[in-house]
Motif scaffolding. Structure first.
Motif, mmCIF file in Angstrom:
data_model
loop_
_atom_site.group_PDB
_atom_site.id
_atom_site.type_symbol
_atom_site.label_atom_id
_atom_site.label_comp_id
_atom_site.label_asym_id
_atom_site.label_seq_id
_atom_site.Cartn_x
_atom_site.Cartn_y
_atom_site.Cartn_z
ATOM 1 N N TYR A 1 -7.024 4.102 9.151
ATOM 2 C CA TYR A 1 -7.495 3.425 10.360
ATOM 3 C C TYR A 1 -7.091 4.288 11.559
ATOM 4 C CZ TYR A 1 -9.122 -1.096 8.544
ATOM 5 O OH TYR A 1 -9.835 -2.097 7.922
ATOM 6 N N GLY A 2 -7.884 5.338 11.794
ATOM 7 C CA GLY A 2 -7.519 6.325 12.789
ATOM 8 C C GLY A 2 -7.356 5.767 14.189
ATOM 9 N N ASP A 3 -8.310 4.974 14.657
ATOM 10 C CA ASP A 3 -8.252 4.455 16.026
ATOM 11 C C ASP A 3 -7.022 3.578 16.234
ATOM 12 O OD1 ASP A 3 -10.579 5.780 16.618
ATOM 13 O OD2 ASP A 3 -11.880 4.040 16.305
ATOM 14 N N ASP A 4 -6.722 2.726 15.245
ATOM 15 C CA ASP A 4 -5.559 1.840 15.361
ATOM 16 C C ASP A 4 -4.263 2.646 15.347
ATOM 17 O OD1 ASP A 4 -6.700 -0.987 15.232
ATOM 18 O OD2 ASP A 4 -7.645 -0.063 13.503
ATOM 19 N N VAL B 1 11.146 0.002 14.278
ATOM 20 C CA VAL B 1 10.786 -0.246 12.873
ATOM 21 C C VAL B 1 9.395 -0.865 12.777
ATOM 22 C CG1 VAL B 1 11.420 -1.507 10.778
ATOM 23 C CG2 VAL B 1 13.204 -0.497 12.207
ATOM 24 N N THR B 2 9.083 -1.755 13.723
ATOM 25 C CA THR B 2 7.750 -2.383 13.750
ATOM 26 C C THR B 2 6.671 -1.323 13.926
ATOM 27 O OG1 THR B 2 8.775 -4.282 14.855
ATOM 28 C CG2 THR B 2 6.362 -4.192 14.826
ATOM 29 N N TYR B 3 6.844 -0.486 14.927
ATOM 30 C CA TYR B 3 5.842 0.548 15.200
ATOM 31 C C TYR B 3 5.751 1.555 14.050
ATOM 32 C CZ TYR B 3 5.335 -1.074 20.012
ATOM 33 O OH TYR B 3 5.053 -1.823 21.126
ATOM 34 N N ALA B 4 6.895 1.862 13.450
ATOM 35 C CA ALA B 4 6.874 2.789 12.313
ATOM 36 C C ALA B 4 6.068 2.204 11.160
ATOM 37 C CB ALA B 4 8.296 3.092 11.864
ATOM 38 N N ALA B 5 6.273 0.905 10.878
ATOM 39 C CA ALA B 5 5.521 0.247 9.802
ATOM 40 C C ALA B 5 4.030 0.230 10.115
ATOM 41 C CB ALA B 5 6.042 -1.180 9.597
ATOM 42 N N LEU B 6 3.688 -0.001 11.389
ATOM 43 C CA LEU B 6 2.272 -0.008 11.793
ATOM 44 C C LEU B 6 1.646 1.373 11.618
ATOM 45 C CD1 LEU B 6 2.567 -2.176 15.028
ATOM 46 C CD2 LEU B 6 1.318 -2.815 12.959
ATOM 47 N N LEU B 7 2.360 2.403 12.041
ATOM 48 C CA LEU B 7 1.826 3.762 11.900
ATOM 49 C C LEU B 7 1.600 4.122 10.435
ATOM 50 C CD1 LEU B 7 3.469 6.278 14.406
ATOM 51 C CD2 LEU B 7 1.074 5.641 14.169
ATOM 52 N N HIS B 8 2.591 3.803 9.588
ATOM 53 C CA HIS B 8 2.447 4.093 8.162
ATOM 54 C C HIS B 8 1.277 3.310 7.562
ATOM 55 C CE1 HIS B 8 5.780 6.738 7.612
ATOM 56 N NE2 HIS B 8 6.689 5.866 7.990
ATOM 57 N N ALA B 9 1.159 2.040 7.947
ATOM 58 C CA ALA B 9 0.105 1.179 7.387
ATOM 59 C C ALA B 9 -1.281 1.688 7.782
ATOM 60 C CB ALA B 9 0.296 -0.259 7.864
ATOM 61 N N TYR B 10 -1.476 1.956 9.073
ATOM 62 C CA TYR B 10 -2.785 2.439 9.524
ATOM 63 C C TYR B 10 -3.064 3.844 9.001
ATOM 64 C CZ TYR B 10 -2.825 -1.568 12.714
ATOM 65 O OH TYR B 10 -2.814 -2.832 13.238
ATOM 66 N N GLY B 11 -2.013 4.632 8.853
ATOM 67 C CA GLY B 11 -2.192 5.977 8.304
ATOM 68 C C GLY B 11 -2.664 5.929 6.859
ATOM 69 N N ARG B 12 -2.009 5.073 6.047
ATOM 70 C CA ARG B 12 -2.409 4.956 4.637
ATOM 71 C C ARG B 12 -3.845 4.459 4.509
ATOM 72 N NH1 ARG B 12 2.844 2.404 3.946
ATOM 73 N NH2 ARG B 12 4.284 3.804 2.865
ATOM 74 N N ALA B 13 -4.201 3.500 5.366
ATOM 75 C CA ALA B 13 -5.544 2.907 5.285
ATOM 76 C C ALA B 13 -6.598 3.754 5.982
ATOM 77 C CB ALA B 13 -5.523 1.505 5.898
ATOM 78 N N ASN C 1 4.640 13.272 10.625
ATOM 79 C CA ASN C 1 3.989 13.738 9.396
ATOM 80 C C ASN C 1 2.973 12.736 8.890
ATOM 81 O OD1 ASN C 1 5.456 16.070 9.450
ATOM 82 N ND2 ASN C 1 6.913 15.463 7.871
ATOM 83 N N SER C 2 3.288 11.452 9.032
ATOM 84 C CA SER C 2 2.378 10.404 8.571
ATOM 85 C C SER C 2 1.059 10.443 9.337
ATOM 86 C CB SER C 2 3.041 9.035 8.732
ATOM 87 O OG SER C 2 2.174 7.997 8.345
ATOM 88 N N ILE C 3 1.147 10.555 10.665
ATOM 89 C CA ILE C 3 -0.079 10.543 11.460
ATOM 90 C C ILE C 3 -0.848 11.854 11.314
ATOM 91 C CG2 ILE C 3 0.943 11.380 13.623
ATOM 92 C CD1 ILE C 3 -0.732 9.207 15.050
ATOM 93 N N LEU C 4 -0.133 12.975 11.105
ATOM 94 C CA LEU C 4 -0.814 14.256 10.888
ATOM 95 C C LEU C 4 -1.509 14.291 9.533
ATOM 96 C CD1 LEU C 4 1.757 16.793 12.374
ATOM 97 C CD2 LEU C 4 -0.487 16.185 13.305
ATOM 98 N N ALA C 5 -0.883 13.678 8.516
ATOM 99 C CA ALA C 5 -1.532 13.597 7.202
ATOM 100 C C ALA C 5 -2.812 12.781 7.287
ATOM 101 C CB ALA C 5 -0.568 12.984 6.185
ATOM 102 N N MET C 6 -2.786 11.711 8.089
ATOM 103 C CA MET C 6 -3.993 10.915 8.295
ATOM 104 C C MET C 6 -5.065 11.746 8.990
ATOM 105 S SD MET C 6 -4.570 7.638 10.756
ATOM 106 C CE MET C 6 -4.626 8.773 12.136
ATOM 107 N N CYS C 7 -4.668 12.530 9.995
ATOM 108 C CA CYS C 7 -5.627 13.401 10.686
ATOM 109 C C CYS C 7 -6.263 14.388 9.706
ATOM 110 C CB CYS C 7 -4.934 14.169 11.805
ATOM 111 S SG CYS C 7 -4.444 13.159 13.220
ATOM 112 N N ALA C 8 -5.445 14.903 8.777
ATOM 113 C CA ALA C 8 -5.970 15.837 7.775
ATOM 114 C C ALA C 8 -7.000 15.164 6.888
ATOM 115 C CB ALA C 8 -4.825 16.396 6.930
ATOM 116 N N ASP C 9 -6.732 13.928 6.500
ATOM 117 C CA ASP C 9 -7.663 13.216 5.619
ATOM 118 C C ASP C 9 -8.951 12.815 6.334
ATOM 119 O OD1 ASP C 9 -6.107 13.394 3.382
ATOM 120 O OD2 ASP C 9 -5.119 11.472 3.657
ATOM 121 N N LEU C 10 -8.832 12.529 7.636
ATOM 122 C CA LEU C 10 -10.005 12.073 8.391
ATOM 123 C C LEU C 10 -10.738 13.203 9.101
ATOM 124 C CD1 LEU C 10 -8.582 8.784 9.987
ATOM 125 C CD2 LEU C 10 -10.059 8.999 7.986
ATOM 126 N N GLY C 11 -10.129 14.399 9.105
ATOM 127 C CA GLY C 11 -10.781 15.536 9.758
ATOM 128 C C GLY C 11 -10.662 15.542 11.263
#
Length: 700
Positions: free
Chosen positions: A366-369, A352-364, A390-400
């Motif tokens: 913060y690709g490297d984090d 749950v901790t890691y999931a929250a971190l992934l969602h948080a960095y994805g929304r913001a 899906n969360s991390i792939l959506a971030m990749c889409a937004d950041l290119g």
């Protein structure tokens, strides 16, 4: 070898009756009257290395143990010390008396009671089996023995039969305690139905419930995720003349919060603060969750600080809620702080901790984090689910991050996680934005094989992809497909069509005009006025105003940018200026031009290339008018294009504007210490504007 002895069964029974605050020298009657009302805690007998002492372990309705010792004098032995509260004798451990004392001590009996409870937990829930086990104690069972057995049980079915056995053979002094420890068994088994039926039996037998009765049933309801039931039982307490204690109030803050009665939960919290109640971590986690759901993220932090001030140590559940809250608030710096607190406090991050971190960095974004957390999860063997992928792939889409997205997508499939429609949507978006047509089409075919149909987002991405490749016929085919799938075009879809028109050769624009007209008639009419130059009656501005009034606020700037870009493409600078002026009037664009006593600036950060060139044209004309009016320019003039580049292109607005400024032979040059800024001095600007004026006059 020293023994601390009780002279009779009644003296062994005293610890069961005493409260934590009562004295060991209180009378037997006072013990019975006070202890059963306040506490059902029994002390177990434990043996020490050289000193074996009779010490009865607490049987607690709150699962807490408060060790107590109770002794009585044995008239047959002399006291080793002069203490009036403890009686010690020394017995040679090798003597026959030592073995006799061991067998007669309560330690041996307590062990047999606990073993009986363990056997009852696993035996068949029928009367004969349960009664046979308990009958082996003959007639030597005491009331506290029944409490010890029930307190160590976890099987609700056999516990009920054990209770019936004791009811038939024992006369209880405080029967409510026996019922309470039986209710604890139901709480362990999360069986609220049996707990409620036992409560009804209590009332039928004339047994008055106490605070522990209600707190046990309330906590059972909470463990069963039946917050409404917990609230129902809490609100029954006053009718029995009972006032909830701190533990119950703490439980109820959580229950009211889970039941959706936020106002009541916060009201109890206010009472807790003024009444100095001792709240537990569960109550604080609920309060933080309430503020998170309400979107009051500062409220989450305030509760967290109050919790720390009261000395309540945050647990992993609280940190996980805070990580999620700060992620929703798009405050990645606070997410990092809380994650560091988890590590510093010696807590082990959970899934749950890691999931929250992934969602948080994805929304913001913060690709490297996000990639660091992703790698850490993989190293620890914590498999991601489809939502996290899906969360991390959506971030990749937004950041290119095209290559990284491909790597993660392949890892997802090799890990046995099946992509869903959102997964395919992100991948098609990534390929479409960088013009990789074959990869986008292959992903689309893979999506069909997985049993998914394209949604509005996927079709929008495909139109963008074909537009970049200038495959206009494929754009039209994809557009027609949206109606075949009975999907209604939205503002974003129409905006994508409009953007494709700015990249389409002029001879093929008519194909797209028909698509735009069908998707959005108002937009289609405005585009038709531009492309076919049909505005002979001067209705363009009014039609454009009607269009902007009819679309959502989120897409107004994108539409205006695209329409201006289309004007520049069609060499319609005057119409582009008209649209920019309309955008300023309708406050679609704000703060484009600013002035101070020392610097005048043109802010182009949110504009498309065509809109930026149009704004620059208007600004230069304004500067010329200032000079013509005999006014003075400030010492410094600047153009701000922002410091970023397009995520799917090496060219940012700064690069486009720099080329355009060179074409104009302007004195603006990129500032070495201010990224995205082009500056010039008053003298250089005046000289350039004068030379442009002479050039324009000569051309006329």
């Amino acid at each position: 070898m020293a023994y601390k002895l009780c002279s009779s069964p009644s003296s062994l029974y005293k610890p069961l009756c005493n409260t934590p605050s009562s004295s060991s020298r209180d009378s037997k009657s006072r013990n019975l009257n006070n202890n059963f009302h306040h506490s059902s805690k029994i002390n177990t007998l434990s043996s020490q290395s050289r000193t074996t002492s009779l010490q009865i372990t607490n049987v607690s309705l709150q699962d807490e143990e408060i060790p107590r010792q109770e002794t009585s004098k044995d008239s047959n032995f002399k006291e080793k010390t002069g203490s009036s509260s403890k009686s010690y004798i020394w017995v040679n451990p090798k003597s026959s008396r030592a073995s006799i004392l061991r067998k007669s001590s309560y330690d041996a009996k307590y062990t047999s009671l606990v073993n009986a409870a363990k056997y009852l937990n696993s035996c068949s829930p029928n009367k004969d089996d349960v009664f046979n086990v308990l009958s082996k104690f003959d007639d030597k069972l005491l009331e506290q023995d029944a409490v010890v057995i029930l307190n160590n049980m976890s099987n609700p079915d056999t516990a009920l039969l054990a209770l019936k056995f004791f009811q038939e053979r024992l006369k209880f002094n405080r029967v409510v305690v026996v019922y309470n420890v039986t209710l604890k068994v139901f709480r362990k088994g999360r069986d609220l139905d049996k707990a409620e039926k036992l409560f009804d039996e209590m009332l039928e037998r004339g047994v008055k419930p106490d605070n522990f009765t209600f707190s046990t049933i309330i906590s059972c309801a909470r463990l069963c995720n039946l917050a409404d039931k917990a609230v129902e039982w809490f609100e029954k307490m006053p009718s029995f003349g009972l006032e909830p204690d701190d533990v119950t109030f703490s439980t109820m803050i959580d229950s009211y919060g889970r039941a959706g009665n936020v106002e009541k939960a916060l009201s109890l919290y206010d009472r807790a603060r003024t009444g100095e109640w001792r709240l537990d971590a569960t109550a604080f986690s609920t309060l933080i969750r309430i503020y998170k759901v309400a979107g009051n993220f500062d409220g989450c932090l305030n509760v967290y600080e109050e919790m720390k001030a009261l000395g309540v140590k945050p647990n992993l559940v609280i940190y996980n809620i805070l990580l999620d809250a700060m992620g929703r608030a798009k405050r990645p710096w606070q997410v990092k702080k809380f994650y560091q607190d988890i590590i510093d406090n010696g807590l082990s991050p959970s899934f749950v901790t890691y999931a929250a971190l992934l969602h948080a960095y994805g929304r913001a974004r913060y690709g490297d984090d996000a990639f660091k957390i992703y790698r850490e999860m993989k190293e620890k063997g914590l498999g991601l689910n489809v939502v996290l992928y899906n969360s991390i792939l959506a971030m990749c889409a937004d950041l290119g991050h095209v290559d990284k997205a491909v790597e993660i997508f392949e890892d997802m499939k090799s890990s046995g996680i099946k992509p869903d429609s959102w997964t395919f949507s992100s991948m098609i978006t990534i390929f479409s934005c960088c013009g990789k047509v074959s990869e986008a089409e292959n992903t689309l075919n893979e999506m069909f094989e997985a049993g998914f149909q394209p949604n509005i987002f996927i079709l929008t991405s495909l139109i963008q992809c074909y537009g970049k490749a200038q495959r206009i016929d494929d754009v039209v085919k994809t557009f027609n497909r949206i109606f075949e799938l009975v999907i209604t075009p939205d503002d974003r879809f129409c905006g994508c069509l409009l953007n494709v028109m700015t990249q389409t050769p002029n001879e093929e624009l008519s194909k797209l005009v028909k698509c735009v007209e069908r998707a959005n008639p108002k937009l289609g009419y405005v585009v038709k006025l531009l492309v076919e130059e049909q505005d002979r009656e001067g209705n363009f501005k009014n039609e454009a105003t009607d269009l902007f009034d009819s679309i959502s606020t989120e897409v107004k700037k994108a539409y205006c940018n695209c329409l201006i870009d289309l004007c520049i493409k069609l060499n319609m600078l005057e119409r582009a200026c008209e649209l920019l002026d309309l955008g300023l009037t309708l406050e679609i664009y704000t703060n484009i031009m600013s002035r101070t006593s020392t610097q005048w600036s043109l802010n182009l950060k949110s504009l498309s290339p065509g809109a930026a060139m149009t704004a620059l044209h208007i600004w230069m004309n304004d500067l010329s008018k200032v000079l013509e009016a005999g006014e003075q320019l400030p010492p410094l003039l600047g153009i701000n294009t922002g410091h970023g580049k397009h995520k799917y292109s090496e060219k940012g607005l700064a690069n486009v504007l720099e080329s355009y400024l060179k074409e104009l032979n302007s004195p603006f040059h990129e500032a070495p210490d201010k990224v995205g800024w082009f500056l010039t001095t008053k003298v250089a600007a005046e000289s350039w504007l004068e030379s442009r004026k002479s050039t324009d006059a000569a051309a006329a």
